[in-house]
Design an enzyme around this catalytic site. Structure first.
Site, PDB file in Angstrom:
ATOM      1  N   GLU A  71      -7.336   0.240  -4.497  1.00 17.35           N
ATOM      2  CA  GLU A  71      -7.356   0.170  -3.035  1.00 17.35           C
ATOM      3  C   GLU A  71      -8.683  -0.382  -2.489  1.00 17.35           C
ATOM      4  OE1 GLU A  71      -6.094   4.128  -1.967  1.00 17.35           O
ATOM      5  OE2 GLU A  71      -4.087   3.769  -2.773  1.00 17.35           O
TER       6      GLU A  71
ATOM      7  N   ASP B  60     -12.795   5.665   2.409  1.00 18.19           N
ATOM      8  CA  ASP B  60     -11.364   5.716   2.732  1.00 18.19           C
ATOM      9  C   ASP B  60     -10.935   7.147   3.029  1.00 18.19           C
ATOM     10  OD1 ASP B  60      -8.594   5.733   2.782  1.00 18.19           O
ATOM     11  OD2 ASP B  60      -8.344   4.493   0.992  1.00 18.19           O
TER      12      ASP B  60
ATOM     13  N   LYS C 290       2.624  11.196  -3.266  1.00 15.96           N
ATOM     14  CA  LYS C 290       1.564  10.556  -4.053  1.00 15.96           C
ATOM     15  C   LYS C 290       0.654  11.602  -4.695  1.00 15.96           C
ATOM     16  CE  LYS C 290      -1.839   6.830  -3.463  1.00 15.96           C
ATOM     17  NZ  LYS C 290      -2.371   5.923  -2.429  1.00 15.96           N
TER      18      LYS C 290
ATOM     19  N   ASP D 286       0.877  -1.171   0.000  1.00 18.78           N
ATOM     20  CA  ASP D 286       0.000   0.000   0.000  1.00 18.78           C
ATOM     21  C   ASP D 286       0.913   1.220   0.000  1.00 18.78           C
ATOM     22  OD1 ASP D 286      -1.632   2.150   0.582  1.00 18.78           O
ATOM     23  OD2 ASP D 286      -2.433   1.331   2.455  1.00 18.78           O
TER      24      ASP D 286
HETATM   25  P1  ADP Z   1      -2.835   7.472   3.564  1.00 16.25           P
HETATM   26  O1  ADP Z   1      -3.714   6.430   2.986  1.00 16.25           O
HETATM   27  O2  ADP Z   1      -3.161   8.852   3.066  1.00 16.25           O
HETATM   28  O3  ADP Z   1      -1.384   7.169   3.486  1.00 16.25           O
HETATM   29  P2  ADP Z   1      -3.432   6.595   6.269  1.00 16.25           P
HETATM   30  O4  ADP Z   1      -4.549   5.685   6.014  1.00 16.25           O
HETATM   31  O5  ADP Z   1      -2.167   6.028   6.771  1.00 16.25           O
HETATM   32  O6  ADP Z   1      -3.180   7.593   5.098  1.00 16.25           O
HETATM   33  O7  ADP Z   1      -3.976   7.673   7.318  1.00 16.25           O
HETATM   34  C1  ADP Z   1      -3.142   8.631   7.829  1.00 16.25           C
HETATM   35  C2  ADP Z   1      -3.984   9.617   8.602  1.00 16.25           C
HETATM   36  O8  ADP Z   1      -4.637   8.950   9.683  1.00 16.25           O
HETATM   37  C3  ADP Z   1      -3.134  10.726   9.197  1.00 16.25           C
HETATM   38  O9  ADP Z   1      -3.753  11.975   8.968  1.00 16.25           O
HETATM   39  C4  ADP Z   1      -3.138  10.364  10.656  1.00 16.25           C
HETATM   40  O10 ADP Z   1      -2.983  11.518  11.461  1.00 16.25           O
HETATM   41  C5  ADP Z   1      -4.515   9.740  10.812  1.00 16.25           C
HETATM   42  N1  ADP Z   1      -4.623   8.915  12.015  1.00 16.25           N
HETATM   43  C6  ADP Z   1      -3.859   7.864  12.352  1.00 16.25           C
HETATM   44  N2  ADP Z   1      -4.232   7.385  13.550  1.00 16.25           N
HETATM   45  C7  ADP Z   1      -5.255   8.164  13.977  1.00 16.25           C
HETATM   46  C8  ADP Z   1      -6.073   8.196  15.159  1.00 16.25           C
HETATM   47  N3  ADP Z   1      -5.867   7.332  16.133  1.00 16.25           N
HETATM   48  N4  ADP Z   1      -7.023   9.150  15.244  1.00 16.25           N
HETATM   49  C9  ADP Z   1      -7.203  10.040  14.256  1.00 16.25           C
HETATM   50  N5  ADP Z   1      -6.483  10.068  13.132  1.00 16.25           N
HETATM   51  C10 ADP Z   1      -5.515   9.141  12.985  1.00 16.25           C
HETATM   52 MG    MG Z   2      -4.516   4.854   2.129  1.00 20.15          MG
END
Ligand code: ADP
Ligand code: MG
Length: 621
Positions: free
Chosen positions: A189, A213, A89, A26
């Site tokens: 995804e 998502d 990205k 991912d």
């Molecule tokens: P991406 O798909 O864009 O790479 P992710 O699915 O990894 O992103 O999500 C990242 C986001 O999730 C970030 O903005 C992070 O701050 C948020 N995040 C991660 N854990 C938590 C949580 N416990 N509560 C709220 N937001 C969260």
């Molecule tokens: Mg993602």
């Protein structure tokens, strides 16, 4: 135990090798991760210490251009923001125009010399394409997996958002190649997320699911219809500039206001704004399980309650819900038609997000599997199916090699990418490069290398009878139609006059499995040099354009520019011309950058001059 099979073609008995490991990746805007199958179950790979599965998609370059990736790079967001790259990205397959609105928000420099070309990122005096940067992240994931699993990892399935276009998917594929990975499949995804929840693994079942998502930088809603192992994307919607980062931003703005700070001062101080940004993210995560957050950065008081946070993000969540409604409308479905809602992305951990989605769909969403991991796990499941470990599952038919036509500079322009489902139809528009051109040679190639000479020629034909026009005016549409048997029909039509021509060729004819394997291997082996050649060619073409326009600029504005301005400009143009003769794309890019930086203010002045000139003698009443 080894399996034995018989090759009917050769009548030989061969021993089947144990299935090799294919990983699922991912490649996220904010975080990336890699997953693999063990004993029929997917696992997200943890780091060497058995801790984190997430690798922040952050790259830091030191003064020697050595890259650090992931958590250790993240701390440089504060110390060294100019050399620390994140959210790559967002830039994949994009031109500067497309990303204009985020530039102020990114801590690093995006090159904006040409509005319509693909963006580049400048670090010190080196230039990186988003593909090269993504490749750094993929290479870090690959080596982490090799260290932990103790075996070579060379094949992968990589996920992309369902709405990614051809250029973005191709860029992702190229990034994989550059990282030394054979990318067997690019998977959507939401498809991967569904697989993780076991949806689509039962051939008998038919389901319609909504995948919500909310990641760090983007929001995607996808409606999928799944039957007999085929995942059909009915509709997608979302916002490429809405995610958890915006929640952070909202908290940050809230603190700036509460502390009566000057917005412009904070924005200019990249270190301070990054500290605030990271603190805001910490607060947000804390508020997913607590009612209050309180901290201090120097003299700045950073406190916020859950209720305050929720009222800040409610409008953002509402936007996501409106996008869900639009997606349903586009899929021509009522909300009751959705069998399941799946939550993906770290930001769906925010309780108000979960509750809002549940209310909107009138259904408790699936959230049992870690929302950060659900996509990577699905990619690993898909990889396992491709590896042949799950023989009952039907595999959708795909083309084994990319097909495209030759363009200027001997480059291949891929029209149907490798692994496209067949039958498939794809097309693109081209034009002529010479005034009065009445013929156009269309040469069709198959393969994964960047230069046509390294690929396999399928055939060529000449489109004749184009009415003479200035270069760039004719609109020539080229269509590739590949049927289920691998027969390719290429059609070319000049749209203004209607002249057309077509030819049929058999793409797989005469090419053996081994040859095909060799071509793929070659493309991997040469990926680095191919990419380098392509980047150099592109920089050269770009530089030639700039040289031409600069010369014109000098000639047309003799009176407006000072002696010194003219000679400096000329010197920079000469320097650029000199660099084009060499082989160093970074040098060319640097020379372009210097020339642009110098001439930009001059161009503005010339424009102002022209405007005031035009106003003269005109009465304003
Ligand atoms: P991406 O798909 O864009 O790479 P992710 O699915 O990894 O992103 O999500 C990242 C986001 O999730 C970030 O903005 C992070 O701050 C948020 N995040 C991660 N854990 C938590 C949580 N416990 N509560 C709220 N937001 C969260
Ligand atoms: Mg993602």
């Amino acid at each position: 135990m080894a399996k034995i099979s018989i090759d009917l073609g050769k009548g030989a008995i061969k021993e089947e090798q144990p299935n090799e490991l294919i990983v699922g990746i991912d490649l996220g805007t904010t975080n990336s991760l890699i997953a693999f199958m063990k004993d029929g179950k997917p696992y997200a790979l943890k780091d060497e210490n058995g801790g984190n599965t997430l690798v922040p998609s952050v790259i830091h370059f030191d003064e020697n251009q050595r890259a650090t990736i992931g958590n250790s790079a993240k701390s440089y967001l504060i110390e060294d923001p100019l050399n620390t790259i994140y959210s790559v990205k967002r830039l994949m397959g994009k031109s500067y125009q497309d990303v204009d609105q985020v530039e102020g928000y990114l801590g690093y420099k995006i090159i904006d010399e040409d509005q319509e070309r693909l963006v580049k990122v400048r670090v010190n005096d080196r230039f990186y394409t988003p593909i090269e940067l993504s490749a750094q992240i993929l290479a870090a994931l690959k080596s982490r997996a090799e260290k932990v699993l103790g075996e070579t990892v060379s094949k992968a399935v990589i996920t992309v958002p369902a709405y990614f276009n051809d250029a973005q998917r191709q860029s992702t594929r190229d990034a994989g190649k550059l990282a030394g990975l054979d990318v067997l499949r690019i998977v959507n995804e939401p498809t991967a997320a569904s697989l993780t929840y076991g949806i689509g693994l039962d051939m008998e079942e038919e389901k319609t699911v909504a995948v919500y998502d909310l990641g760090g930088g983007t929001f995607d809603i996808s409606i999928l219809h799944i039957t007999q192992g085929i995942f059909e994307v009915l509709s997608t919607n979302g916002d490429t500039f809405l995610g958890g980062d915006d929640f952070d931003r909202a908290i940050m703005d809230f603190w700036i206001k509460e502390n009566k700070l000057e917005v412009s001062t904070v924005n200019q101080d990249k270190s301070l704004s990054q500290s605030l940004r990271l603190k805001a993210e910490e607060a947000k995560k804390h508020l997913s399980t607590h009612d209050h957050f309180d901290a201090q950065i120097g003299t700045i008081h950073c406190q916020i309650s859950k209720t305050q946070f929720e009222s800040l993000i409610q409008p953002l969540i509402n936007k996501t819900l409106a996008a869900c409604q639009s997606a349903l409308k586009d899929a021509k479905l009522e909300i009751e038609a959705i069998d399941q809602v799946i939550l993906v992305g770290g930001s769906t951990r925010v309780p108000l997000v979960k509750a809002s989605v549940e209310k909107c769909f009138g259904k408790k969403p699936f959230d049992a599997i870690d929302p950060d991991q659900v996509v990577a796990l699905g990619a690993a499941i898909q990889a396992d199916i491709l590896a042949g470990n799950n023989k009952d599952l039907l595999l959708i038919d795909v083309t084994p090699l990319s097909m495209g036509i030759e363009t200027i500079g001997g480059l291949i322009d891929v029209i149907i990418p490798r692994n496209s489902k067949v039958p498939v139809k794809a097309g693109r528009q081209y034009t002529t490069s010479v005034d009065g051109q009445v013929k156009l040679k269309i040469a069709v190639f198959q393969g994964e290398r960047d230069m046509v000479q390294d690929n396999r020629k399928l055939g060529e034909f000449i489109l004749e009878g184009i009415p003479p026009m200035a270069a760039g005016l004719p609109k020539i549409e080229i269509h590739f139609i590949l049927d289920a048997d691998g027969i390719l029909t290429v059609k070319a039509q000049e749209l203004r006059s209607g002249v057309s021509q077509s030819i049929q060729m058999r793409s797989q004819y005469g090419i053996t499995e081994e040859e095909m394997g060799q071509m793929l291997l070659d493309s991997l082996k040469h990926a680095k040099s191919d990419m380098a050649i392509r980047a150099l060619q592109e920089a050269r073409v770009e530089a030639q354009n700039i040289i031409l326009s600069s010369k014109k600029f000098l000639k047309n504005n003799v009176e407006i520019l000072s002696e010194e301005e003219r000679s400096t400009t000329q010197k920079l143009v000469d320097q650029l011309s000199e660099s084009v003769k060499g082989e160093d794309k970074d040098l060319i890019n640097k020379a372009m950058d210097e020339l642009n930086e110098y001439t930009n203010p001059l161009a503005h002045r010339v424009m102002d001059h022209a405007i005031s000139h035009a106003m003269k003698g005109k009465k304003i009443d």
